[in-house]
Design a protein around this motif. Structure first.
Motif, short mmCIF file in Angstrom:
data_model
loop_
_atom_site.label_atom_id
_atom_site.label_comp_id
_atom_site.label_asym_id
_atom_site.label_seq_id
_atom_site.Cartn_x
_atom_site.Cartn_y
_atom_site.Cartn_z
N LEU A 1 0.83 -1.21 0.00
CA LEU A 1 0.00 0.00 0.00
C LEU A 1 0.87 1.26 0.00
O LEU A 1 0.59 2.22 -0.73
N MET A 2 1.93 1.25 0.79
CA MET A 2 2.79 2.42 0.91
C MET A 2 3.41 2.79 -0.43
O MET A 2 3.51 3.97 -0.79
N GLY A 3 3.84 1.79 -1.20
CA GLY A 3 4.43 2.06 -2.50
C GLY A 3 3.46 2.73 -3.45
O GLY A 3 3.83 3.67 -4.18
N GLN A 4 2.22 2.27 -3.45
CA GLN A 4 1.21 2.84 -4.34
C GLN A 4 0.87 4.28 -3.94
O GLN A 4 0.79 5.18 -4.79
N ILE A 5 0.70 4.50 -2.64
CA ILE A 5 0.35 5.84 -2.16
C ILE A 5 1.52 6.79 -2.35
O ILE A 5 1.34 7.96 -2.76
N GLY A 6 2.73 6.32 -2.08
CA GLY A 6 3.90 7.17 -2.24
C GLY A 6 4.06 7.67 -3.66
O GLY A 6 4.34 8.86 -3.90
N LYS A 7 3.88 6.78 -4.62
CA LYS A 7 4.00 7.17 -6.02
C LYS A 7 2.96 8.23 -6.36
O LYS A 7 3.24 9.22 -7.05
N ARG A 8 1.73 8.05 -5.85
CA ARG A 8 0.65 8.99 -6.15
C ARG A 8 0.95 10.37 -5.56
O ARG A 8 0.78 11.40 -6.22
N ILE A 9 1.42 10.41 -4.30
CA ILE A 9 1.70 11.69 -3.65
C ILE A 9 2.88 12.39 -4.31
O ILE A 9 2.85 13.62 -4.53
N ALA A 10 3.91 11.64 -4.66
CA ALA A 10 5.07 12.25 -5.32
C ALA A 10 4.66 12.85 -6.67
O ALA A 10 5.04 13.99 -7.00
N GLU A 11 3.90 12.11 -7.46
CA GLU A 11 3.49 12.60 -8.77
C GLU A 11 2.55 13.80 -8.67
O GLU A 11 2.68 14.77 -9.42
N GLU A 12 1.59 13.75 -7.74
CA GLU A 12 0.67 14.87 -7.57
C GLU A 12 1.40 16.13 -7.11
O GLU A 12 1.13 17.23 -7.58
N SER A 13 2.35 15.96 -6.19
CA SER A 13 3.10 17.11 -5.69
C SER A 13 3.87 17.78 -6.81
O SER A 13 3.87 19.02 -6.95
N ILE A 14 4.54 16.97 -7.62
CA ILE A 14 5.32 17.51 -8.73
C ILE A 14 4.42 18.20 -9.75
O ILE A 14 4.71 19.31 -10.22
N GLN A 15 3.30 17.56 -10.07
CA GLN A 15 2.42 18.13 -11.09
C GLN A 15 1.82 19.46 -10.64
O GLN A 15 1.73 20.41 -11.43
N MET A 16 1.45 19.56 -9.38
CA MET A 16 0.84 20.81 -8.91
C MET A 16 1.87 21.92 -8.70
O MET A 16 1.51 23.10 -8.65
N HIS A 17 3.13 21.56 -8.59
CA HIS A 17 4.18 22.57 -8.52
C HIS A 17 4.60 23.07 -9.90
O HIS A 17 5.07 24.20 -10.04
N GLY A 18 4.49 22.21 -10.89
CA GLY A 18 4.97 22.58 -12.21
C GLY A 18 6.47 22.34 -12.34
O GLY A 18 7.07 21.57 -11.58
N GLY A 19 7.11 23.03 -13.26
CA GLY A 19 8.50 22.77 -13.59
C GLY A 19 9.47 22.98 -12.45
O GLY A 19 10.51 22.31 -12.39
N ILE A 20 9.16 23.86 -11.50
CA ILE A 20 10.09 24.14 -10.41
C ILE A 20 10.36 22.88 -9.58
O ILE A 20 11.43 22.73 -8.98
N ALA A 21 9.41 21.96 -9.55
CA ALA A 21 9.55 20.75 -8.73
C ALA A 21 10.62 19.82 -9.24
O ALA A 21 11.04 18.91 -8.52
N MET A 22 11.06 20.01 -10.47
CA MET A 22 12.06 19.11 -11.06
C MET A 22 13.49 19.64 -10.89
O MET A 22 14.44 18.98 -11.32
N THR A 23 13.66 20.79 -10.28
CA THR A 23 15.00 21.37 -10.15
C THR A 23 15.67 20.88 -8.87
O THR A 23 15.02 20.73 -7.82
N GLN A 24 16.99 20.65 -8.94
CA GLN A 24 17.75 20.17 -7.80
C GLN A 24 17.74 21.17 -6.65
O GLN A 24 17.81 20.79 -5.47
N GLU A 25 17.65 22.47 -6.98
CA GLU A 25 17.70 23.50 -5.94
C GLU A 25 16.44 23.55 -5.09
O GLU A 25 16.45 24.11 -4.00
N TYR A 26 15.35 23.00 -5.60
CA TYR A 26 14.08 23.06 -4.88
C TYR A 26 13.91 21.77 -4.07
O TYR A 26 14.05 20.67 -4.60
N ASP A 27 13.58 21.91 -2.79
CA ASP A 27 13.56 20.76 -1.88
C ASP A 27 12.62 19.63 -2.32
O ASP A 27 12.89 18.46 -2.05
N LEU A 28 11.52 19.98 -2.98
CA LEU A 28 10.55 18.94 -3.33
C LEU A 28 11.18 17.86 -4.22
O LEU A 28 10.79 16.69 -4.13
#
Length: 375
Positions: A318-345
């Motif tokens: 269950l944890m693996g499925q939920i973790g993937k969902r939360i990581a993807e949703e967080s990145i998508q709602m942040h936009g491009g900034i979420a993919m940069t090394q300088e940003y903690d997310l």
């Protein structure tokens, strides 16, 4: 049922959270990730002084905790702050095995681990094994010169910074039998022991290990010959719970960062968080996170019970499925900034995703849960 922390665990949680908020910045984390040592010796010593490592061992082993609840409290806070130091690998994995199997002289190493003076790494996984934990091809053969080890180990976390490696090797039994696996305490500077280190995606460093004619004395065996399987499975179970608690802490930070971003980033003249569609997505993330918390609590409650492996597999799947969902949703709602090394997310998202692959991913544990339920 009351799931509130005891006074002692709440104090440990609060103390560790304040310490990490004050000392563990994203700048420090990035420095550690780029450091060849893969850890901050100063932070490690301070964690030991705070009693964080001691909380992972019981009183008989020289600590003051050691229960599933203590492990969960510590690792949720470490995950929440994005700590990359190898607390799990040195204390829970390697330290737990020494505490279970070590003789009087070897038990002294546990005291050094608790004091923050020693690092030990577990060298168990092999290149072809994947998640098949009893798959051990490394061989141990005893002759007139001692015990000779031959084989390879893969992704040995914190091997380069450790003074000792705990190496699993087969002395008897078939390729996938727990029976016949022995554990050996090998000093890192032993002749014939070769390490090839590299950086990991979301934490410190690991190494590929080659054992080419490593010769040991019988006193360097942990426990009795061929009886290391039970200690390994116990340490792996405790480590899986620690990993889930760490992932839960990382999820919490990812959700907090997403909420903060949506309330400050403006689009069409208003904060993104004012749009109902995004509010619903954040609400779903928080609900999923609470489900993951419940699964983790259930798993740690079964650590010493007969149904341990089945319950851990249920939670890990269950944890693996939920973790993937939360990581993807967080990145998508942040936009491009979420993919940069300088940003903690970016770090927390990688940590959540890679956490699923330690000690078996969600697909592996779903199959394992089905098999154990049918048995």
């Amino acid at each position: 049922m009351n799931f509130d922390l005891s006074d002692e665990r709440q104090m440990l949680s609060d103390t560790l959270r304040r310490f990490l908020a004050d000392k563990y910045s994203s700048t420090l984390r990035n420095e550690v990730l780029s450091d060849p040592a893969g850890l901050s010796r100063e932070i490690w010593s301070q964690l030991a002084e705070l009693g964080v490592i001691g909380a992972l061992f019981d009183e008989a082993q020289g600590g003051f905790g050691g229960a599933g609840g203590d492990i969960a409290v510590v690792f949720e806070e470490l995950g929440r702050a994005g700590v990359v130091e190898p607390v799990l690998d040195t204390a829970v994995l390697a330290g737990g095995i020494i505490a279970d199997l070590g003789n009087a002289d070897q038990q002294a190493l546990v005291e050094q681990i608790i004091a923050g003076e020693l690092h030990v790494a577990l060298a168990h996984g092999e290149p072809e094994a994947r998640y098949d934990l009893p798959y051990v091809t490394c061989r141990a053969a005893e002759d007139a010169e001692g015990i000779r080890l031959e084989g390879r180990k893969a992704v040995v976390v914190n091997a380069e910074a450790s003074e000792y490696l705990i190496v699993s090797a087969r002395e008897a039994g078939g390729l996938r039998d727990w029976e016949g696996i022995s554990l050996f305490l090998v000093p890192r500077d032993t002749a014939g022991l070769v390490l090839q280190g590299y950086a990991l995606a979301s934490r410190g460093r690991a190494a590929e290990v080659v054992l080419d004619g490593v010769t040991l004395t019988p006193e360097m065996r942990l426990g009795t010959a061929g009886q290391g399987g039970d200690a390994l499975t116990k340490a792996m179970a405790r480590s899986a719970v620690a990993q889930m608690a760490e992932t839960l802490g990382a999820m919490h930070t990812a959700c907090e960062m997403t909420q903060d971003y949506l309330m400050t980033r403006r689009q069409f003249g208003k904060p993104l968080g004012s749009f109902q569609a995004l509010q619903h997505r954040v609400a779903e993330m928080l609900i999923e996170m609470e489900q993951a918390r419940s699964a983790t609590i259930n798993a740690l409650g079964h650590l010493d019970g007969p149904d341990r492996d089945r319950q851990i597999s249920a939670a890990k799947a269950l944890m693996g499925q939920i973790g993937k969902r939360i990581a993807e949703e967080s990145i998508q709602m942040h936009g491009g900034i979420a993919m940069t090394q300088e940003y903690d997310l970016a770090h927390f998202a990688k940590r959540i995703i890679m956490g699923d692959h330690r000690f078996g991913d969600s697909d592996y544990h779903l199959e394992r849960f089905i098999d154990l339920s049918a048995a």
